[in-house]
Design a protein around this motif. Structure first.
Motif, short mmCIF file in Angstrom:
data_model
loop_
_atom_site.label_atom_id
_atom_site.label_comp_id
_atom_site.label_asym_id
_atom_site.label_seq_id
_atom_site.Cartn_x
_atom_site.Cartn_y
_atom_site.Cartn_z
N HIS A 38 0.82 -1.21 0.00
CA HIS A 38 0.00 0.00 0.00
C HIS A 38 0.86 1.26 0.00
O HIS A 38 0.46 2.28 -0.52
CB HIS A 38 -0.95 -0.01 1.20
CG HIS A 38 -2.13 -0.89 0.99
ND1 HIS A 38 -2.22 -2.16 1.47
CD2 HIS A 38 -3.27 -0.68 0.30
CE1 HIS A 38 -3.37 -2.70 1.10
NE2 HIS A 38 -4.02 -1.82 0.39
N PHE A 39 2.06 1.14 0.59
CA PHE A 39 2.97 2.28 0.55
C PHE A 39 3.30 2.62 -0.91
O PHE A 39 3.27 3.78 -1.33
CB PHE A 39 4.25 2.00 1.32
CG PHE A 39 5.23 3.12 1.28
CD1 PHE A 39 5.10 4.19 2.16
CD2 PHE A 39 6.25 3.15 0.34
CE1 PHE A 39 5.99 5.25 2.11
CE2 PHE A 39 7.13 4.21 0.28
CZ PHE A 39 7.01 5.27 1.16
N LEU A 44 1.55 1.92 -3.56
CA LEU A 44 0.36 2.49 -4.20
C LEU A 44 0.27 3.98 -3.90
O LEU A 44 0.05 4.79 -4.79
CB LEU A 44 -0.89 1.83 -3.63
CG LEU A 44 -1.41 0.55 -4.22
CD1 LEU A 44 -2.74 0.22 -3.55
CD2 LEU A 44 -1.62 0.70 -5.70
N GLY A 45 0.45 4.31 -2.61
CA GLY A 45 0.37 5.71 -2.20
C GLY A 45 1.45 6.53 -2.86
O GLY A 45 1.22 7.66 -3.28
N ALA A 105 0.49 7.04 -6.48
CA ALA A 105 -0.65 7.96 -6.55
C ALA A 105 -0.20 9.40 -6.28
O ALA A 105 -0.67 10.33 -6.93
CB ALA A 105 -1.74 7.55 -5.56
N LYS A 139 -3.67 15.50 -5.43
CA LYS A 139 -4.96 15.85 -4.84
C LYS A 139 -5.81 14.61 -4.61
O LYS A 139 -6.42 14.45 -3.57
CB LYS A 139 -5.71 16.80 -5.77
CG LYS A 139 -5.46 18.25 -5.48
CD LYS A 139 -6.42 19.09 -6.32
CE LYS A 139 -5.97 20.52 -6.38
NZ LYS A 139 -6.65 21.25 -7.46
N ALA A 140 -5.86 13.75 -5.65
CA ALA A 140 -6.67 12.55 -5.53
C ALA A 140 -6.13 11.66 -4.43
O ALA A 140 -6.88 11.08 -3.65
CB ALA A 140 -6.70 11.81 -6.87
N ALA A 141 -4.80 11.54 -4.36
CA ALA A 141 -4.20 10.71 -3.34
C ALA A 141 -4.55 11.23 -1.96
O ALA A 141 -4.93 10.48 -1.06
CB ALA A 141 -2.69 10.65 -3.54
N GLN A 142 -4.44 12.54 -1.81
CA GLN A 142 -4.76 13.18 -0.53
C GLN A 142 -6.20 12.87 -0.13
O GLN A 142 -6.47 12.48 1.00
CB GLN A 142 -4.59 14.69 -0.69
CG GLN A 142 -4.73 15.46 0.59
CD GLN A 142 -3.39 15.68 1.25
OE1 GLN A 142 -2.42 15.94 0.59
NE2 GLN A 142 -3.36 15.55 2.56
N ALA A 143 -7.11 13.03 -1.10
CA ALA A 143 -8.52 12.81 -0.81
C ALA A 143 -8.80 11.35 -0.46
O ALA A 143 -9.75 11.05 0.25
CB ALA A 143 -9.38 13.23 -2.00
N ALA A 144 -7.97 10.44 -0.96
CA ALA A 144 -8.18 9.03 -0.67
C ALA A 144 -7.49 8.63 0.63
O ALA A 144 -7.46 7.46 0.97
CB ALA A 144 -7.65 8.19 -1.83
N GLY A 145 -6.94 9.60 1.33
CA GLY A 145 -6.35 9.29 2.63
C GLY A 145 -4.87 8.98 2.59
O GLY A 145 -4.31 8.46 3.55
N VAL A 146 -4.22 9.27 1.46
CA VAL A 146 -2.78 9.04 1.37
C VAL A 146 -2.04 10.25 1.96
O VAL A 146 -2.32 11.38 1.57
CB VAL A 146 -2.36 8.83 -0.10
CG1 VAL A 146 -0.85 8.72 -0.21
CG2 VAL A 146 -3.04 7.60 -0.68
#
Lengths: 304, 302, 501
Positions: free
Chosen positions: B165-166, B168-169, B172, B178-185
């Motif tokens: 998952h690291f 992936l983050g 991303a 922005k999208a990563a931030q919004a997904a909790g990254v």
């Protein structure tokens, strides 16, 4: 008298820094990250030396004009490679220009040990330039040559262009907001950015030509002690302002000359000068980051 | 030793520091940051490695190299991530600074004359059996231990990037912060870690130059490897395996001189020195349009 | 005026009237007097919202009322200036969405929340920890997809998905994160009517199983038909909070618009002489760089003095507008355009102005590409002063940096700049997006005045009310085709939905 000699030496050192600094300032102003002033300067020096050596016997004093012009063209062509790679293939200029710097170094090394080597074939350098191909000295008894005047004139000229002409405004708009320049300004940004790149290369090439015609009078391997890289610091400290480049160029020239003197007289490493230069950039960045001014340094979207 | 073996050995030798640095930069760029200060990390690593190895042996030398690289990365991260300063300008300044700083420090510590001081070097440790494979055995598996660390690191980086998952983050953050931030990254933290990792590997690359190869420090001995590594990352299309392959290709181009010398061809040696850069430029032009850089590379928004 | 006093004065507080079994329970989410300023624009002014467990809660308001900002605060994307947030009775202070997700909040955003270069499975797994196994994630996606009836290929890259598939992916993702509080920001904008029905059925089931839902919408019908409670925001303030059964459509509409915001009836527009054709498309075809056809067999005309509205879903009209503004060239077909065209693009700070430069320089930016030789800065300064005066741009002066201006004033400036040479055609994209009502009204008046002076106006807006109010006629662009609609909200809306699938 010794003071004048020292000052003249510092100004001699400043001349290529101002010119290459102008090359970088122009490019960065137009949003082109030309880190290749070093290579463009070397190619300019090589072309200028070749022209002077071949044509001086035929042309007389007018050879200096052709030689300087030839240097500018060579720098433009060398930058043109990176500009074309960017335009056609979207190759990042920060990578291509640095690759071209290395190629230029090896090319000059090849030239001064091969086709352009001096007649005795002992030293890795060209033969010396004829007197007619040398830039005139402006303070007798020192090494200070007319190149400084050219550099200052060019800076003033560039400043005027940025401030008053439509073309200069387009370059500023391109650097400050490429998408708005394209959409609201209907500027063909691909073509403009190509032109800025090549013009920047021409100025860097001129810096090399002036160094050969005014200082070294021959082409040899390490003709530039990193002028092209220091020029980045010169341009940034000046806030990419051409008149500011004169001041920061002189400042860095004095700094480097003093560092060399300190090393000679007191054994303090001269490399301390490049540390100071880099620190100045970092301080500028920190101030820009903390205060949010100097918009050209602020993060922005770059078009690929 | 045959000319082919000399060629292969030269390739691995040139590729090792390059692959270390490029592997680190791959991780950095996948997180959306471009660190031109890599050259600075390499030269700092070389200096740190030289000092530490002289004091406490070769492994301590690599630790010193890594720490020096980390230090450079922290400086870069402070400016580029914390202050959000332009990454290219920051990186350029950092490279300039550490080239100057290492030269100054070296002259201060070891004298201006620069009589070549030596550091302990890491011995070659042939791997039994593997090193007896004909032709490729010696070049690949009769190497200093640090080279084997690289062999292990390559699949690890790949696994981390595509199977955790690291990873992936990380990817991303590089594609769309922005999208990563919004997904909790935690985008900033990931970028910081990536830059530190890049600095660590850059430092080790510098250590390799001193401790595994030259046995001494020289001013500016990084000789543009940081910039080459950045080009190699593009050539390898930002994929760890591709990047290692690209580093090998670049190194092979540099090592061609061994083959050509053996054949007795009379070509100016500068041709070989310039060839890798020319090939890199051609390669960059060739992959144009096919390679996609991380979309958010060097930007803060989107 | 105190928000709650007013709400209570109109209606009783929800808990006392709601005849549900959850009435006595702790609310799932409670936002209390949340305020937020962006620069000098007040986005939220002591806004509150209480979400009951097991309920669907509609958050209503016009564009720019602050709905999305309030929910982004609840999701940890934005930090409030003041106010408090409680999740299931516990005070929280989210520093990032990761913490909100950990508290069981899931949000389906309108935009920017998926990574196009990554697969569906990777996007669902984003934000997790430890090892990532694509197959496990894919199985989980399939299970959820089957349960809620939204089929997705776990291994497809998001960039290949249609907008309605992306919307489904976002919804699936929140379910995959085991969210118990769902926030959906305008979820129905890109879904087909059938999908919308499915979605609401799922949300009802989700609520019945103990979850709770906040539905951001500006569609009254969706809210009335599906929500248990409603909160209405107007210009950052909470103007109504009530169970849905106690209010009717009229009350809600009045709360959303407010009496002060009803646009004063402007002078009737003089009949336009349609004979002077300014824009003419003949069988125009346009392919984008990926060779996807974005406009096919388009033929149309726009006459001087006409206001033509353009409606489209999510960027479907951007190529047509680009062609119209002379920024793009058609792949085939012929386009006749006037020489003087004004263009107000949607992305103001990126495409219309250079924020770091002064107003004077931004004035000079218009047709910078065509200028030659010297720039007469004295003249440009005069023009800038006129724009500032004529369009009542609030700025410290012509030498102010563009970035110092508020969004509304930037937009007024852009409009003024584009109209300063009396162009024969003015193309606008969402000209009032993000502006407050006063700024929007000022822009509308200027557009009408320009039309009355003979400029042909082509305006795209995602706000159907705006289109209906301004346009003489409307074109609906969908899947590369252009259809004509009457300039009222219902005909535009139904044509948009019909042609979308």
């Amino acid at each position: 008298m010794a003071d004048i000699t020292l000052l003249a030496d510092a100004l001699v050192r400043s001349t290529p820094l101002i010119l290459a600094g102008l090359a970088v300032a122009l490019a960065f102003r137009g949003g082109v990250f030309n880190l290749g002033a070093e290579g463009q300067l070397m190619m300019g020096a090589a072309a200028s030396a070749a022209i002077s050596i071949k044509l001086a016997p035929l042309m007389g004093p007018s050879v200096i004009v052709v030689s300087l012009g030839g240097g500018a063209v060579a720098g433009a062509l060398w930058a043109g490679i990176a500009a074309e790679l960017k335009r056609r293939f979207h190759v990042l200029e920060i990578i291509s220009t640095i690759m071209l710097n290395f190629i230029a170094i090896h090319l000059v090394s090849f030239l001064v040990r091969g086709p352009m080597q001096e007649p005795t074939r002992i030293y890795p350098q060209t033969e010396s330039l004829a007197d007619s191909a040398r830039l005139p000295i402006i303070i007798p008894g020192t090494r200070l040559h007319a190149g400084l005047i050219l550099a200052v004139l060019l800076a003033v000229c560039l400043h005027w262009i940025f401030k008053h002409t439509a073309a200069g405004f387009r370059v500023r708009a391109l650097g400050a907001g490429p998408n708005a320049a394209r959409s609201a300004g209907q500027i063909d940004i691909a073509v403009l950015s190509w032109r800025v790149f090549v013009m920047s290369g021409a100025i860097a090439g001129l810096a090399g030509a002036i160094e050969v015609s005014g200082v070294t009078f021959a082409l040899y391997e390490n003709i530039s002690p990193g002028y092209g890289y220091t020029a980045i610091a010169v341009a940034l400290i000046a806030g990419l302002n051409p008149l500011g480049v004169i001041a920061s160029g002189v400042f860095f020239g004095v700094l480097e000359t003093a560092a060399l003197a300190l090393q000679r007289d007191f054994g303090i490493p001269s490399s301390i000068a490049s540390m100071v230069e880099a620190l100045l950039i970092l301080v500028t960045l920190a101030l820009a980051g903390l205060r949010g001014y100097l918009a050209f340094l602020a993060p922005r979207e770059r078009t690929a | 030793m045959s000319a082919v073996q000399a060629f292969l050995e030269g390739t691995i030798r040139t590729a090792t520091p390059l692959a270390f640095a490029a592997l680190g930069e791959t991780v950095v760029e996948r997180a959306g940051i471009i660190n031109i200060g890599l050259e600075g990390a390499i030269i700092a690593g070389a200096m740190g490695g030289f000092t530490a190895a002289g004091a406490a042996g070769t492994w301590a030398g690599f630790a010193g190299a890594g720490i020096a690289g980390l230090f450079v990365a922290v400086v870069f991260a402070f400016f580029a991530i914390r202050l959000r300063a332009d990454q290219i300008i920051t990186g350029t300044a950092i490279t300039l600074f550490f080239l100057g700083a290492t030269a100054t420090l070296y002259r201060q510590l070891y004298g201006v004359t620069g009589a070549a001081l030596t550091s302990p070097t890491m011995p070659v440790t042939p791997i039994p059996l593997l090193s007896s494979i004909p032709v490729i055995g010696q070049p690949l598996f009769a190497q200093p231990a640090i080279t084997y660390l690289l062999y292990v690191l390559i699949p690890c980086v790949w696994w981390c990037m595509y199977r955790t998952h690291f990873g992936l983050g990380l990817r991303a953050s590089g594609e769309s912060a922005k999208a990563a931030q919004a997904a909790g990254v935690p985008v900033s933290r990931i970028r910081f870690i990536a830059v530190l990792f890049g600095g660590l590997l850059g430092g080790i690359a510098g250590g390799v130059l001193v401790i595994a190869q030259a046995g001494s420090f020289a001013e500016g001995m990084s000789a543009g490897r940081g910039f080459i590594a950045i080009a190699v990352v593009v050539l390898g299309r930002w994929h760890p395996l591709g990047v290692v392959a690209a580093a090998l290709v670049f190194a092979a181009a540099s090592a061609l001189q061994y083959l050509f010398q053996a054949m007795g061809w009379n070509i100016p040696y500068q041709t070989f020195l310039a060839l890798p850069y020319v090939l890199t430029l051609l390669g960059l032009a060739g992959i144009a349009g096919k390679a996609t850089a991380p979309a958010a590379l060097g930007q803060w928004q989107s | 005026m105190d928000v709650h006093t007013r709400a209570n004065w109109t209606l009783s507080p929800p808990a006392a009237d709601a005849s549900t079994e959850h009435a006595a329970e702790q609310p799932d989410l409670c936002l209390h007097e949340v305020s937020k300023k962006f620069g000098n624009v007040i986005a939220l002014d002591k806004a509150s919202l209480t979400l009951r467990k097991g309920s669907i809660h509609a958050l209503l308001g016009e564009n720019g009322a602050g709905k999305t900002t309030l929910m982004r605060i609840a999701f940890g994307l934005i930090r409030p200036d003041s106010g408090s947030i409680d999740v299931k009775g516990k005070r929280v202070d989210f520093a990032s969405p990761a913490q909100a997700i950990a508290s069981g909040i899931g949000m389906v955003h309108q935009q920017f929340s998926l990574v196009p270069e990554m697969t569906v499975a990777e996007n669902v797994a984003l934000g997790g920890r430890g090892r990532y196994d694509a197959k496990t994630t894919a199985r989980r996606i399939e299970a959820i997809s089957n349960r809620i009836g939204m089929q997705l290929d776990p291994f497809a890259k998001v960039k290949t998905l249609t907008s309605s598939q992306r919307q489904k992916l976002e919804i699936v993702r929140t379910f995959a994160h085991d969210a118990s509080i769902l926030i959906l920001d305008e979820p129905t904008a890109v879904l087909t009517p059938r999908d919308i029905g499915d979605l609401f059925a799922q949300l009802r089931k989700f609520a019945a199983e103990g979850g709770s839902v906040i539905l951001i919408t500006h569609k009254l019908r969706d809210a009335i038909d599906n929500a248990d409670d409603v909160t209405v925001l107007r210009r950052g303030k909470c103007v109504l909070a009530s169970p849905m059964q106690l209010v009717d459509q009229g009350t809600l509409a009045l709360a959303m618009l407010g009496s002060s915001t009803v646009t004063p009836p402007s002078a009737p527009r003089p009949a336009t002489n349609l004979s002077r054709v300014v824009v003419k498309f003949d069988d125009v075809f346009f392919e984008d760089e990926r060779r996807v056809a974005r406009l096919e067999n388009a033929s149309l005309q726009v006459a001087a003095g006409e206001i033509v509205g353009v409606a489209a879903l999510e960027g479907a009209a951007s190529q047509m507008l680009g062609l119209m503004a002379g920024r793009l060239q058609p792949t085939s077909g012929t386009i006749k355009l006037p020489t003087a065209i004004g263009f107000v693009p949607e992305d103001r700070s990126e495409e219309a102005v250079i924020p770091a430069q002064t107003l004077i320089e931004n004035t000079a930016l218009a047709n910078a590409g065509a200028r030659s030789r010297m720039i007469d800065w004295h003249n440009v300064r005069t023009q800038t002063t006129h724009i500032i005066a004529d369009f009542s741009v609030r700025a410290s002066g012509p030498t102010a940096a563009m970035s110092e201006l508020s969004g509304g004033n930037q937009q007024k400036f852009v409009l003024g700049r584009e109209l300063k040479d009396h162009p024969a055609l003015l193309v606008l994209e969402n000209p009032t997006q993000g502006l407050d009502v006063h700024a929007a009204n000022a822009i509308h008046e200027k557009i009408k005045a320009a039309a009355n002076d003979g400029t042909a106006i082509v305006i795209y807006s995602s706000d159907l009310d705006e289109l209906a109010a301004l346009s003489d006629r409307v074109l609906v662009v969908s899947r590369g085709r252009i259809a004509a609609a009457r300039p009222d909200k219902e005909s535009i809306g139904s044509l948009l939905l019909e042609t979308a699938d």
